[in-house]
Design an enzyme around this catalytic site. Structure first.
Site, mmCIF file in Angstrom:
data_model
loop_
_atom_site.group_PDB
_atom_site.id
_atom_site.type_symbol
_atom_site.label_atom_id
_atom_site.label_comp_id
_atom_site.label_asym_id
_atom_site.label_seq_id
_atom_site.Cartn_x
_atom_site.Cartn_y
_atom_site.Cartn_z
ATOM 1 N N GLY A 272 2.443 -11.668 22.046
ATOM 2 C CA GLY A 272 3.230 -12.220 20.953
ATOM 3 C C GLY A 272 4.703 -11.965 21.184
ATOM 4 O O GLY A 272 5.087 -11.104 21.991
ATOM 5 N N LYS B 66 14.650 -6.444 6.177
ATOM 6 C CA LYS B 66 14.765 -5.361 7.163
ATOM 7 C C LYS B 66 16.045 -5.439 8.010
ATOM 8 O O LYS B 66 16.549 -4.404 8.443
ATOM 9 C CB LYS B 66 13.534 -5.342 8.086
ATOM 10 N N ARG C 18 2.608 -17.559 23.531
ATOM 11 C CA ARG C 18 2.208 -18.967 23.628
ATOM 12 C C ARG C 18 3.450 -19.833 23.861
ATOM 13 O O ARG C 18 3.469 -20.673 24.744
ATOM 14 C CB ARG C 18 1.519 -19.343 22.300
ATOM 15 N N LEU D 82 0.835 -1.214 0.000
ATOM 16 C CA LEU D 82 0.000 0.000 0.000
ATOM 17 C C LEU D 82 0.867 1.260 0.000
ATOM 18 O O LEU D 82 0.349 2.381 -0.018
ATOM 19 C CB LEU D 82 -0.904 0.005 1.245
HETATM 20 P P1 NAP Z 1 5.366 -13.653 13.492
HETATM 21 O O1 NAP Z 1 6.803 -13.319 13.628
HETATM 22 O O2 NAP Z 1 4.984 -14.815 12.644
HETATM 23 O O3 NAP Z 1 4.794 -13.905 14.986
HETATM 24 C C1 NAP Z 1 3.510 -14.404 15.176
HETATM 25 C C2 NAP Z 1 3.161 -14.358 16.664
HETATM 26 O O4 NAP Z 1 1.803 -14.771 16.799
HETATM 27 C C3 NAP Z 1 3.994 -15.301 17.530
HETATM 28 O O5 NAP Z 1 4.240 -14.697 18.762
HETATM 29 C C4 NAP Z 1 3.079 -16.516 17.676
HETATM 30 O O6 NAP Z 1 3.284 -17.250 18.852
HETATM 31 C C5 NAP Z 1 1.735 -15.830 17.772
HETATM 32 N N1 NAP Z 1 0.650 -16.738 17.420
HETATM 33 C C6 NAP Z 1 0.343 -17.230 16.192
HETATM 34 N N2 NAP Z 1 -0.735 -18.027 16.274
HETATM 35 C C7 NAP Z 1 -1.114 -18.048 17.579
HETATM 36 C C8 NAP Z 1 -2.166 -18.673 18.286
HETATM 37 N N3 NAP Z 1 -3.063 -19.462 17.661
HETATM 38 N N4 NAP Z 1 -2.280 -18.450 19.615
HETATM 39 C C9 NAP Z 1 -1.404 -17.660 20.256
HETATM 40 N N5 NAP Z 1 -0.375 -17.022 19.633
HETATM 41 C C10 NAP Z 1 -0.237 -17.215 18.310
HETATM 42 O O7 NAP Z 1 4.524 -12.433 12.946
HETATM 43 P P2 NAP Z 1 4.911 -10.858 12.968
HETATM 44 O O8 NAP Z 1 5.787 -10.553 11.819
HETATM 45 O O9 NAP Z 1 5.380 -10.516 14.334
HETATM 46 O O10 NAP Z 1 3.498 -10.179 12.669
HETATM 47 C C11 NAP Z 1 2.426 -10.231 13.616
HETATM 48 C C12 NAP Z 1 1.201 -9.532 13.006
HETATM 49 O O11 NAP Z 1 1.478 -8.145 12.814
HETATM 50 C C13 NAP Z 1 0.847 -10.086 11.633
HETATM 51 O O12 NAP Z 1 -0.511 -10.421 11.636
HETATM 52 C C14 NAP Z 1 1.127 -8.967 10.660
HETATM 53 O O13 NAP Z 1 0.120 -8.922 9.659
HETATM 54 C C15 NAP Z 1 1.051 -7.724 11.523
HETATM 55 N N6 NAP Z 1 1.942 -6.630 11.051
HETATM 56 C C16 NAP Z 1 1.432 -5.357 10.947
HETATM 57 C C17 NAP Z 1 2.231 -4.298 10.526
HETATM 58 C C18 NAP Z 1 1.623 -2.899 10.378
HETATM 59 O O14 NAP Z 1 2.207 -2.031 9.727
HETATM 60 N N7 NAP Z 1 0.512 -2.632 10.992
HETATM 61 C C19 NAP Z 1 3.565 -4.516 10.212
HETATM 62 C C20 NAP Z 1 4.062 -5.818 10.321
HETATM 63 C C21 NAP Z 1 3.243 -6.866 10.745
HETATM 64 P P3 NAP Z 1 4.350 -18.474 18.900
HETATM 65 O O15 NAP Z 1 5.696 -17.834 19.067
HETATM 66 O O16 NAP Z 1 3.940 -19.266 20.082
HETATM 67 O O17 NAP Z 1 4.217 -19.218 17.610
#
Ligand code: NAP
Length: 488
Positions: free
Chosen positions: A134, A73, A159, A23
C-alpha cells in the site's frame, strides 16, 4: 477511581471528525484506573476550520494532552510549539503533549505504537528488509518508521505505482533530512539518513510485480497497509499467492476489523509471526498515556497493556460480554466458572441474580407468580445489562431465557452468545442421578429430554454466535475452545 473527578482531575481527549466510534476512551480510562491516575479522557468532534481554535481552547482550559485523529493529523501541526523528529519526518501527529511553556508538542505514537507492538513479538526492523503493501495514509509513516529504525531496505508495493513512487521520494527525502538535521541517536532512532545512498532505502514497486521481491530478498517483514481485507470484505487479501507468505518473517496488518485478517491467517499458516493492527492501536494509546503522565513517572507494564488489549478485543469482536446458553447438563455452570477465571472477568448466572433479588427460589417464583412473571424478570435483567453497558462479564443464562424473541434481540446487543450443544444421551448420562430435577420425575426421562431439546434446539441455534458440540469435550476444553473462537 473510575468516573471520579475533582479539582485535581487531569483531562485528556481526542480531536477528530468523526469520533463517535473511537476506542480511545476505553484505552485511556482503563489505563488511568490501572495506573491509579486521576484522569479522564473525552472525545471532541472538531470541524476542519476549528482545529486552531480547538488547540487554543485546550491550552486555555489547561487540558493535559490530546490525541488527534483523521482528518486533522497534519492540519494541526502549524498550531504546535514543538514537534518530535519522528512526527516531523512522518508529517503527521496523533498526540499533543503540554510543553513547560504551556503550549503543545506533537508526537506520532501511531508509529511508535506500531514499533512497540512489533518489538513485543521479538521482531525488529534493524538490518531487515521490510515490505510495505500500500501507499496510502498509513503506508507512508510506516515506510518512514521502518527506515528510521534501521531497515536495510524498504519496498513500497502499490496497485497505483505512481503513489508508491511518490511515497518513496518523500520518505527518502524525509529520512535524509532527518539524518542531516539531527543524527537522531538521542531518541534511539538509528541514523538511517546518514547513509550516503539514502535515496535507495525506499524502493517503489508495482504490486503485481511482487514476485520480483524473491530475487532481491529471501526473507522479509511485511506491513499490510492497504484497506483490502477490512470488514466486511474479510475473505480477501491483497496478495493471494501462498508462496509470497513463505518468505515472511513477521507480518503485521494495520486492519483490526476483523482481528485476524485473511492476510494474517495466510502469514500465520506459512509460519510467520503475526501482529494484529489492534496492538498498534493499543500501543499508540499506551505511548500517549505515558507521555502525558511522564511527570508522574507512569510506565505501563506488559501485564497492564495485555489487560487493556483483552478489553479491546472483546469490544472489537462484539464480545463485550460472553453469554453461555444451553440445555441443562450442558456444562454451562462449570464452563462459565472456568471461563471467568481464565479471562479474569466477572461471572453472573441470571437465575442466581433473580433469586438474590427476589429472595426466593426459582421454583417458588414459578409456583407463586407464574412463569410469565419469571420471564419478565429475565427480560428486565437483560435490559439492564444492555442499557447500563455491562462489560467483560461471563453471563450464564437460565435454560428458558432465549425462548422469548425480545430476549434474543437483547442478547445480540449484550455480547457474544455461545451455545453449548449437547446430545440428549449425554444430558441424560450427566443428570440421571440428580434427584432435584423435576424433569427427571417422569416415566422416561430420556424421552422427555429429547422432546424438550427438539423444542429448543432451533431457538438456541438462532440466538448463538458460536456453537460448540460439547459431548466429547471436558469443561476445560470447552472454555479453551470459546477463548480460541473469540480470538481472546
Ligand atoms: P488509504 O490512504 O485509503 O490507502 C488505501 C491503500 O489501499 C492504497 O494504497 C490503495 O491502493 C490500497 N488498495 C485499496 N484497495 C485495493 C485493492 N483492491 N487492491 C490493491 N490495493 C488496494 O488508507 P489508509 O489510511 O492508509 O489506511 C489503510 C488501512 O489501515 C485501513 O484499512 C485502516 O482501517 C487501517 N488503519 C489502521 C490503524 C490502526 O491503528 N491499526 C490506523 C489507521 C488506519 P491505490 O493507491 O492503488 O488506490
Amino acid at each position: 477511581m473510575q468516573n471520579y473527578t475533582d479539582g485535581y482531575t487531569r483531562t485528556c481527549g481526542l480531536i477528530g471528525n468523526p469520533v463517535k466510534h473511537t476506542l480511545s476512551p476505553l484505552i485511556h480510562n482503563a489505563l488511568a484506573e490501572m495506573a491509579g491516575v486521576n484522569l479522564v479522557y473525552v472525545p471532541f468532534e472538531v470541524e476542519h476550520a476549528a482545529v486552531q481554535d480547538a488547540v487554543k481552547g485546550a491550552r486555555a482550559l489547561d487540558i493535559l494532552g490530546l490525541n488527534v485523529t483523521i482528518p486533522h493529523k497534519s492540519a494541526v501541526i502549524p498550531f504546535l510549539d514543538d514537534i518530535d523528529p519522528l512526527a516531523k519526518g512522518i508529517g503527521a501527529v496523533n498526540t499533543l503533549v503540554r510543553t513547560p511553556e504551556g503550549g503543545f508538542k506533537g508526537y506520532n505514537t501511531d508509529m511508535t505504537g506500531l514499533y512497540r507492538a512489533i518489538r513485543e513479538e521479538g521482531v525488529d526492523f534493524a538490518g531487515e528488509a521490510v515490505v510495505i503493501l500500500g501507499a496510502g495514509g498509513v503506508a507512508r509513516p510506516a515506510a518512514f518508521l521502518s527506515a528510521s529504525k534501521g531497515a536495510r531496505k524498504v519496498y513500497v508495493l502499490n496497485r497505483t505505482f505512481e503513489k508508491a513512487e511518490a511515497v518513496a521520494d518523500e520518505v527518502n527525502k524525509a529520512v535524509y533530512d532527518m539524518g542531516r538535521e539531527d543524527k537522531c541517536t538521542e531518541d534511539g532512532l538509528s541514523a538511517a539518513g546518514e547513509a550516503a545512498d539514502y535515496d535507495k532505502i525506499i524502493v517503489p514497486m508495482k504490486l503485481e510485480d511482487y514476485k520480483k521481491l524473491y530475487e532481491l530478498e529471501d526473507r522479509f517483514i511485511v506491513l499490510q497497509c492497504t484497506s483490502v481485507g477490512l470488514f466486511p470484505d474479510v475473505n480477501s487479501t491483497v496478495i493471494e499467492d501462498e508462496e509470497f507468505y513463505t518468505h515472511i518473517i513477521a507480518a503485521m496488518d494495520m486492519i483490526y476489523r476483523p482481528l485476524e485478517t485473511k492476510f494474517l491467517k495466510m502469514a500465520g499458516a506459512a509460519g510467520a509471526k503475526t501482529v494484529s493492527g489492534l496492538k498498534m492501536l493499543l500501543y499508540q494509546g499506551v505511548d500517549a498515556f505515558e507521555l502525558w503522565n511522564s511527570d508522574l513517572d507512569v510506565k505501563i507494564s506488559k501485564e497492564q497493556a495485555d489487560e487493556v488489549y483483552k478489553s479491546l478485543v472483546m469490544e472489537v469482536t462484539g464480545a463485550t460480554n460472553i453469554i453461555l446458553e444451553g440445555f441443562m447438563g450442558c456444562g454451562k455452570t462449570t464452563v462459565s466458572e472456568i471461563l471467568a477465571d481464565k479471562l479474569e472477568i466477572e461471572l453472573i448466572d441470571t437465575d442466581e441474580v433473580i433469586v438474590d433479588t427476589e429472595k426466593r427460589s426459582v421454583n417458588e417464583i414459578f409456583a407463586n407468580e407464574g412463569e410469565q412473571y419469571f420471564r419478565d424478570l429475565e427480560t428486565e435483567l437483560l435490559r439492564t445489562i444492555v442499557e447500563d453497558h455491562w462489560r467483560e462479564t461471563v453471563i450464564s443464562l437460565g435454560g428458558g431465557l432465549p425462548l422469548r424473541e425480545e430476549n434474543r434481540e437483547l442478547l445480540r446487543r449484550a455480547g457474544k452468545v455461545v451455545y453449548l450443544r449437547t446430545s440428549p444421551e449425554t444430558v441424560f448420562a450427566r443428570i440421571k442421578d440428580d434427584t432435584t430435577r423435576p424433569l427427571l420425575q417422569t416415566g422416561d426421562p430420556l424421552v422427555r429430554i429429547k422432546e424438550l431439546q427438539d423444542e429448543r434446539r432451533e431457538i438456541y441455534e438462532q440466538a448463538a454466535d458460536i456453537i460448540i458440540d460439547t459431548d466429547d469435550l471436558t469443561p476445560e476444553e470447552i472454555a479453551c475452545e470459546i477463548v480460541r473462537q473469540l480470538g481472546l
